[in-house]
Write a protein that holds these residues in place. Sequence first.
Motif, PDB file in Angstrom:
ATOM      1  N   VAL A   1      -6.271   2.299  -6.891  1.00 36.37           N
ATOM      2  CA  VAL A   1      -5.753   1.518  -5.768  1.00 36.37           C
ATOM      3  C   VAL A   1      -5.744   2.447  -4.555  1.00 36.37           C
ATOM      4  O   VAL A   1      -5.146   3.521  -4.601  1.00 36.37           O
ATOM      5  CB  VAL A   1      -4.334   0.982  -6.047  1.00 36.37           C
TER       6      VAL A   1
ATOM      7  N   LEU B   1      -5.022   2.526  -0.460  1.00 39.32           N
ATOM      8  CA  LEU B   1      -4.477   1.898   0.738  1.00 39.32           C
ATOM      9  C   LEU B   1      -4.958   2.687   1.937  1.00 39.32           C
ATOM     10  O   LEU B   1      -4.905   3.921   1.934  1.00 39.32           O
ATOM     11  CB  LEU B   1      -2.947   1.925   0.732  1.00 39.32           C
TER      12      LEU B   1
ATOM     13  N   MET C   1     -10.251  -6.420  -2.320  1.00 40.59           N
ATOM     14  CA  MET C   1      -9.349  -5.916  -1.274  1.00 40.59           C
ATOM     15  C   MET C   1      -8.476  -7.032  -0.713  1.00 40.59           C
ATOM     16  O   MET C   1      -8.782  -8.209  -0.854  1.00 40.59           O
ATOM     17  CB  MET C   1     -10.133  -5.280  -0.143  1.00 40.59           C
TER      18      MET C   1
ATOM     19  N   VAL D   1      -2.854  -2.513   7.182  1.00 37.62           N
ATOM     20  CA  VAL D   1      -3.101  -1.886   5.886  1.00 37.62           C
ATOM     21  C   VAL D   1      -4.152  -2.716   5.161  1.00 37.62           C
ATOM     22  O   VAL D   1      -4.160  -3.942   5.226  1.00 37.62           O
ATOM     23  CB  VAL D   1      -1.818  -1.737   5.035  1.00 37.62           C
TER      24      VAL D   1
ATOM     25  N   ILE E   1      -5.567  -2.933   1.314  1.00 34.99           N
ATOM     26  CA  ILE E   1      -5.378  -2.511  -0.071  1.00 34.99           C
ATOM     27  C   ILE E   1      -6.699  -2.771  -0.788  1.00 34.99           C
ATOM     28  O   ILE E   1      -7.168  -3.905  -0.835  1.00 34.99           O
ATOM     29  CB  ILE E   1      -4.241  -3.301  -0.736  1.00 34.99           C
ATOM     30  N   THR E   2      -7.290  -1.713  -1.301  1.00 30.53           N
ATOM     31  CA  THR E   2      -8.564  -1.856  -1.990  1.00 30.53           C
ATOM     32  C   THR E   2      -8.416  -1.419  -3.446  1.00 30.53           C
ATOM     33  O   THR E   2      -7.576  -0.577  -3.775  1.00 30.53           O
ATOM     34  CB  THR E   2      -9.688  -1.053  -1.314  1.00 30.53           C
ATOM     35  N   TYR E   3      -9.243  -2.009  -4.277  1.00 30.30           N
ATOM     36  CA  TYR E   3      -9.251  -1.710  -5.705  1.00 30.30           C
ATOM     37  C   TYR E   3     -10.643  -1.206  -6.067  1.00 30.30           C
ATOM     38  O   TYR E   3     -11.643  -1.810  -5.678  1.00 30.30           O
ATOM     39  CB  TYR E   3      -8.916  -2.962  -6.515  1.00 30.30           C
TER      40      TYR E   3
ATOM     41  N   HIS F   1      -3.945   7.043   4.576  1.00 32.10           N
ATOM     42  CA  HIS F   1      -4.410   6.454   3.322  1.00 32.10           C
ATOM     43  C   HIS F   1      -3.592   7.027   2.177  1.00 32.10           C
ATOM     44  O   HIS F   1      -3.024   8.107   2.282  1.00 32.10           O
ATOM     45  CB  HIS F   1      -5.920   6.612   3.108  1.00 32.10           C
TER      46      HIS F   1
ATOM     47  N   THR G   1      -3.863   7.078  -2.284  1.00 30.09           N
ATOM     48  CA  THR G   1      -4.719   6.803  -3.433  1.00 30.09           C
ATOM     49  C   THR G   1      -3.886   6.884  -4.706  1.00 30.09           C
ATOM     50  O   THR G   1      -3.148   7.852  -4.902  1.00 30.09           O
ATOM     51  CB  THR G   1      -5.862   7.830  -3.518  1.00 30.09           C
TER      52      THR G   1
ATOM     53  N   GLY H   1      -5.178 -10.149  -5.051  1.00 31.77           N
ATOM     54  CA  GLY H   1      -4.859  -8.753  -5.326  1.00 31.77           C
ATOM     55  C   GLY H   1      -5.541  -8.208  -6.558  1.00 31.77           C
ATOM     56  O   GLY H   1      -6.758  -8.302  -6.726  1.00 31.77           O
TER      57      GLY H   1
END
Length: 160
Positions: free
Chosen positions: A20, A22, A62, A72, A74-76, A113, A115, A134
């Motif tokens: 994850v 951010l 994301m 923000v 949020i990425t996966y 960021h 992580t 999500g």
Amino acid sequence: MDNHIFEGRYTTENNRDVVVFLIGMRINKRLAIRKWLPVFTAMPGMIRELYENQEALGFLSMENYFGLRTTVMITYWRSKEDLLAYSRGQRHLTAWKNFNRKIGDTDTVGIYHETYVVPQGHYEAIYGNMPVYGLAKASGHMPVTAEVRTAEKRLRTGVK
């Protein structure tokens, strides 16, 4: 984007590692538009690149949020190696170099960021009356069953 609402309670699979990441910015000087706008406008091209090359890049999904001063994303990601490889890629490096050239250490705009590397079985989620969202977009969306009715059960069993 599909906004179909899934009635009831859903969860996500947690049978694989996930990263994850951010990333965001904070506008410290609102009137300095010519300074912070280039930072803001650098993101759409990178987002497009991620979605166009998801499998090759290891990008899963994301979500974006915009506040009055702070954003923000949020990425996966499939792995930390995939995330780090993307950070060294041409599009990201170009955006980073432009940021440093235009903003550098001035206080006009802040960036950040975070992580998180999360091993399989060490995360859980619940979604009630929501579209696929999500982590469920990144890892799989499934109805809650008796085996995974509580957060404790979802964390203990590892949804498969």
